[in-house]
Motif scaffolding. Structure first.
Motif, PDB file in Angstrom:
ATOM      1  N   VAL A   1     -19.382  16.789  88.664  1.00 24.52           N
ATOM      2  CA  VAL A   1     -18.962  15.447  88.226  1.00 24.52           C
ATOM      3  C   VAL A   1     -17.452  15.295  88.405  1.00 24.52           C
ATOM      4  CG1 VAL A   1     -18.707  13.940  86.205  1.00 24.52           C
ATOM      5  CG2 VAL A   1     -20.881  15.081  86.647  1.00 24.52           C
ATOM      6  N   PHE A   2     -16.696  16.277  87.942  1.00 18.70           N
ATOM      7  CA  PHE A   2     -15.236  16.233  88.043  1.00 18.70           C
ATOM      8  C   PHE A   2     -14.798  16.158  89.506  1.00 18.70           C
ATOM      9  CE2 PHE A   2     -11.118  18.264  88.531  1.00 18.70           C
ATOM     10  CZ  PHE A   2     -10.353  17.642  87.561  1.00 18.70           C
ATOM     11  N   ILE A   3     -15.333  17.048  90.332  1.00 15.52           N
ATOM     12  CA  ILE A   3     -14.934  17.094  91.739  1.00 15.52           C
ATOM     13  C   ILE A   3     -15.350  15.821  92.458  1.00 15.52           C
ATOM     14  CG2 ILE A   3     -15.361  18.281  93.933  1.00 15.52           C
ATOM     15  CD1 ILE A   3     -15.417  20.911  92.182  1.00 15.52           C
ATOM     16  N   ASN A   4     -16.577  15.345  92.232  1.00 17.34           N
ATOM     17  CA  ASN A   4     -17.020  14.090  92.861  1.00 17.34           C
ATOM     18  C   ASN A   4     -16.083  12.943  92.502  1.00 17.34           C
ATOM     19  OD1 ASN A   4     -19.277  14.670  94.476  1.00 17.34           O
ATOM     20  ND2 ASN A   4     -20.617  14.725  92.695  1.00 17.34           N
ATOM     21  N   ARG A   5     -15.719  12.861  91.230  1.00 18.53           N
ATOM     22  CA  ARG A   5     -14.836  11.776  90.786  1.00 18.53           C
ATOM     23  C   ARG A   5     -13.484  11.861  91.492  1.00 18.53           C
ATOM     24  NH1 ARG A   5     -14.212  12.620  85.115  1.00 18.53           N
ATOM     25  NH2 ARG A   5     -12.421  13.879  85.649  1.00 18.53           N
TER      26      ARG A   5
ATOM     27  N   LYS B   1      -8.630  22.948  83.954  1.00 17.61           N
ATOM     28  CA  LYS B   1      -9.548  22.423  82.944  1.00 17.61           C
ATOM     29  C   LYS B   1     -10.442  23.536  82.388  1.00 17.61           C
ATOM     30  CE  LYS B   1     -11.210  17.916  82.239  1.00 17.61           C
ATOM     31  NZ  LYS B   1     -10.211  17.797  81.226  1.00 17.61           N
ATOM     32  N   ILE B   2     -10.944  24.394  83.263  1.00 16.79           N
ATOM     33  CA  ILE B   2     -11.778  25.519  82.825  1.00 16.79           C
ATOM     34  C   ILE B   2     -10.985  26.446  81.914  1.00 16.79           C
ATOM     35  CG2 ILE B   2     -12.914  27.656  83.596  1.00 16.79           C
ATOM     36  CD1 ILE B   2     -13.773  26.105  86.122  1.00 16.79           C
ATOM     37  N   ASN B   3      -9.752  26.695  82.265  1.00 21.41           N
ATOM     38  CA  ASN B   3      -8.940  27.689  81.560  1.00 21.41           C
ATOM     39  C   ASN B   3      -8.147  27.143  80.373  1.00 21.41           C
ATOM     40  OD1 ASN B   3      -9.252  30.318  82.993  1.00 21.41           O
ATOM     41  ND2 ASN B   3      -8.686  29.041  84.744  1.00 21.41           N
ATOM     42  N   GLU B   4      -8.177  25.837  80.137  1.00 16.19           N
ATOM     43  CA  GLU B   4      -7.290  25.271  79.111  1.00 16.19           C
ATOM     44  C   GLU B   4      -7.561  25.792  77.701  1.00 16.19           C
ATOM     45  OE1 GLU B   4      -9.383  20.871  78.494  1.00 16.19           O
ATOM     46  OE2 GLU B   4      -7.581  21.063  79.702  1.00 16.19           O
ATOM     47  N   SER B   5      -8.783  26.220  77.421  1.00 16.56           N
ATOM     48  CA  SER B   5      -9.069  26.747  76.082  1.00 16.56           C
ATOM     49  C   SER B   5      -9.049  28.279  76.046  1.00 16.56           C
ATOM     50  CB  SER B   5     -10.429  26.236  75.594  1.00 16.56           C
ATOM     51  OG  SER B   5     -11.459  26.743  76.417  1.00 16.56           O
ATOM     52  N   LEU B   6      -8.632  28.902  77.143  1.00 20.54           N
ATOM     53  CA  LEU B   6      -8.604  30.356  77.235  1.00 20.54           C
ATOM     54  C   LEU B   6      -7.170  30.855  77.335  1.00 20.54           C
ATOM     55  CD1 LEU B   6     -11.349  30.830  80.000  1.00 20.54           C
ATOM     56  CD2 LEU B   6     -11.667  30.932  77.523  1.00 20.54           C
ATOM     57  N   SER B   7      -6.944  32.055  76.830  1.00 18.10           N
ATOM     58  CA  SER B   7      -5.653  32.697  77.077  1.00 18.10           C
ATOM     59  C   SER B   7      -5.642  33.145  78.536  1.00 18.10           C
ATOM     60  CB  SER B   7      -5.481  33.915  76.157  1.00 18.10           C
ATOM     61  OG  SER B   7      -6.368  34.952  76.542  1.00 18.10           O
TER      62      SER B   7
END
Length: 145
Positions: free
Chosen positions: A25-29, A119-125
């Motif tokens: 969805v993100f990439i298509n957008r 976006k994937i890593n924003e909640s990870l250290s």
């Protein structure tokens, strides 16, 4: 096997599937403004890394069946992103090359990839991100279907 324990654990595949769908969805957008879909996105990325491969090499590298690869490359060719040139060493094969249209959006395409990774890593250290990447890579290398 104790089935009661199985019901308590969420399957890993559930989260991998959600991540894949959300990524699509993100990439298509983000890439639709360039006339690209998430289904073509990974083929362009692969060709950006190494232009001039044949269709079989692309399928093998991406671990995608030849039919899906053929359809995605045909669409990219119809849209003017790639061209096919007969392989001088193997006349039955075509080498796939990026056209100027694809080269002109390269930075934007990699920008979308970077944005998705953020976006994937924003909640990870940083360490958790590296561990996640390493574990996913290990699992992918181990499963040969």
């Amino acid at each position: 096997m104790n089935t009661s324990k199985c019901k308590e654990i969420e399957p890993i595949g559930k989260y991998i599937s959600q991540l894949h769908r959300k990524g699509s969805v993100f990439i298509n957008r983000e890439v639709s403004k360039y006339g690209i879909s998430s289904g073509q996105f990974m083929f362009l990325l692969d060709l950006y890394r190494e232009d001039g491969k044949n269709q079989e090499e692309i399928s093998d590298r991406l671990k995608i069946d030849k039919g899906t690869t053929a359809r995605a490359l045909k669409k990219l060719e119809e849209q003017g992103f790639i061209s096919r040139v007969k392989d001088e060493e193997d006349k039955r094969s075509n080498k796939i090359y990026l056209c100027d249209k694809a080269k002109n959006v390269k930075e934007d395409v990699f920008g979308v990839l970077n944005d998705w990774n953020k976006k994937i890593n924003e909640s990870l250290s940083e360490e958790e991100g590296e561990i996640l990447r390493s574990l996913l890579e290990k699992v992918c290398k181990n499963i040969n279907i």
